[in-house]
Scaffold this active site. Structure first.
Site, PDB file in Angstrom:
ATOM      1  CB  SER A   1       0.382  -4.198   9.458  1.00 33.52           C
ATOM      2  OG  SER A   1      -1.013  -4.085   9.275  1.00 33.52           O
ATOM      3  CE  LYS A   2       3.771  -2.410   2.868  1.00 32.81           C
ATOM      4  NZ  LYS A   2       4.337  -3.715   3.290  1.00 32.81           N
ATOM      5  NE  ARG A   3      -4.290  -5.642   9.127  1.00 34.96           N
ATOM      6  CZ  ARG A   3      -4.587  -5.258  10.365  1.00 34.96           C
ATOM      7  NH1 ARG A   3      -5.672  -4.559  10.589  1.00 34.96           N
ATOM      8  NH2 ARG A   3      -3.815  -5.588  11.370  1.00 34.96           N
ATOM      9  CG  HIS A   4      -2.848   0.017  11.531  1.00 35.52           C
ATOM     10  ND1 HIS A   4      -2.223  -1.213  11.569  1.00 35.52           N
ATOM     11  CD2 HIS A   4      -3.842  -0.037  12.435  1.00 35.52           C
ATOM     12  CE1 HIS A   4      -2.820  -1.974  12.476  1.00 35.52           C
ATOM     13  NE2 HIS A   4      -3.804  -1.288  13.010  1.00 35.52           N
ATOM     14  N   GLY A   5      -2.756   2.246   7.230  1.00 35.38           N
ATOM     15  CA  GLY A   5      -2.591   3.470   6.446  1.00 35.38           C
ATOM     16  C   GLY A   5      -1.149   3.945   6.492  1.00 35.38           C
TER      17      GLY A   5
END
Ligand code: GLU
Length: 462
Positions: free
Chosen positions: A245-249
């Site tokens: 997800s976006k959390r992973h950069g």
């Protein structure tokens, strides 16, 4: 080789082309290429609240960067509304769909009662025409939805090319709404009409759509269409094992471009994300197309590994012509306000570093001090630019004023200074690197000197 294979990539333009979407696109593209078929691009933009032209452009840009060219399309679902509505009319006429006047309030009451009885909430079929059944009276002022008349008997089954045999009892499926009260068709219905009209033979998509498949197959059968094969790709997990997800950069494909990845590396990496050809890790796009099949896709989730992507990127950077790398690096330097004019030939400098970096950003970082004199970090200066080193560099500077400017002579000059001052090679070469480029490690120092040029070297030593 030409065949009847037709695959499609059908993104919803609500964000960027992310890694998962890019892999779906790649597999669909490669399957079509492998079989000499056609790859169709379809933009599923019916969610008007979330679809934007910018997102469409981002998808097109991402696919262009990865060089995943479509043969047909892009088709936009919003431009096909008349077609969907016409099919709905045909279904109403054929009796495979019907008008349902149940209001949202009634529906909620039905569900509430079902929940109270411990049943699964679902539409109860009150407007579904059956032989001998008397339908309720049409209420005034209620705009009906259109529902698909799902079969009640038997099962709907398919042999998923990734997940194997899947089947579900029709009794589990209620009658899907295919058109809203305002007449607009719903998502699952548009997909079916499109796959049918576009003659799609293999639907390759994310496994978040597995639950839609039985309904889509039933509708397609009701339309008299041929059911395609389905391959549902497992999700991609981030480096940490949780859903990507976006959390992973960097989840947008274009972010990888910005971060200095080559499209060849990303393609090679994505190809191995859930698919394998023996132990092969490094292969070209052409090789991938020649090998790709749907039999070697793993049904389990694939885990993203940034280190491996970097390793592949380093490999492809090494294989890329310095002039080509230089064209990219020039733009990165320009964006940092670093001008190349009057500096050494960029391709020559890039060639010194191309085997030592894993991204083009690292390459730009490495070559930047050749064009913009670095400010030497204080700690580095204290450690390396000692009084002893200063004397050695002064002695070297005077030799460099007249020495022939080529590697062998430059190397000899450094060795002479070492001998004269009783120092070892690194005791001169490391301060020299720090002074010239602001870093203690560089490619071989004679090559660095040669590339920098006499004038710049003397200016920086001065
Ligand atoms: N538009 C869907 C998505 O972006 C894909 C639908 C499909 O491939 O059938 O997830």
């Amino acid at each position: 080789m030409s065949s009847s294979v037709r695959t499609r990539f059908a993104p919803s333009p609500t964000g960027f082309l992310h890694i998962g979407g890019a892999r779906t696109a790649l597999f669909s593209w490669a399957y079509a290429r492998r079989h000499g078929g056609k790859f169709v691009l379809r933009i599923e933009d019916t969610d008007v609240a979330r679809s934007t032209p910018e997102a469409v452009q981002a998808i097109l840009d991402g696919m262009a960067w990865l060089d995943l060219a479509h043969d047909e399309g892009p088709f936009y679902q919003m431009q096909r509304m008349d077609r969907y509505k016409a099919v709905i009319q045909e279904m109403l006429a054929a009796g495979t769909a019907y008008l349902c006047y149940t209001t949202p309030e009634e529906l909620e009451a039905i569900r509430e009662a079902q929940r109270a009885r411990g049943e699964k909430p679902r539409y109860d079929g009150r407007w579904r025409p059956e032989a001998g059944k008397v339908l309720p009276e049409v209420p005034a002022g209620v705009a009906p939805v259109v529902r698909f008349r799902n079969p009640v008997e038997g099962v709907v089954a398919w042999d998923d090319l990734v997940k194997g045999h899947i089947e579900i009892a029709n009794a589990e499926l209620d009658d899907l709404v295919i058109a809203r009260p305002d007449g607009t068709p719903t998502y699952n219905f548009c997909v079916v009409v499109d796959d049918w009209d576009m003659g799609i033979t293999q639907v390759i998509r994310g496994d978040d759509h597995v639950n839609n498949t039985p309904r889509q197959i039933n509708i397609l059968r009701a339309l008299g269409g041929t059911v395609p094969q389905y391959a549902h790709l497992s999700m991609i997990l981030g480096d940490d094992g949780t859903k990507l997800s976006k959390r992973h950069g960097a989840v947008s494909v274009m972010q990888y471009k910005d971060e200095g990845f080559l499209p060849e590396a990303v393609i090679n990496y994505l190809a191995r994300l859930g698919w394998s050809h023996g132990d092969d890790e490094v292969f070209s796009r052409e090789q991938f197309v020649a090998w790709f099949d749907l039999d070697h896709i793993t049904p389990s989730a694939a885990q993203f590994n940034t280190e491996k992507l970097k390793w592949l990127n380093a490999h492809y950077i090494k294989l890329t012509e310095p002039a080509e790398l230089a064209a990219d690096v020039a733009q990165r330097l320009a964006a940092r306000g670093i001008a190349l004019e009057g500096g050494p030939d960029l391709a020559t400098v890039v060639a010194l570093y191309r085997e030592r970096v894993s991204t083009l950003v690292e390459l730009a970082d490495a070559v930047a001090p050749f064009y913009a004199r670095p400010v030497v970090d204080e700690a580095l200066a204290t450690q390396h630019l000692t009084a002893v080193a200063g004397e050695a560099l002064a002695a070297l500077a005077s030799r460099l004023e007249t020495v022939e400017w080529e590697k062998a002579a430059l190397s000899a000059a450094i060795k002479e200074v070492c001998a004269e001052k009783g120092l070892k090679m690194p005791q001169v070469a490391i301060p020299l690197r720090v002074k010239l480029l602001g870093v203690p490690q560089t490619p071989s120092i004679d090559a660095v000197l040669e590339a920098l040029g006499r004038e710049r070297v003397l200016a920086r030593l001065g």
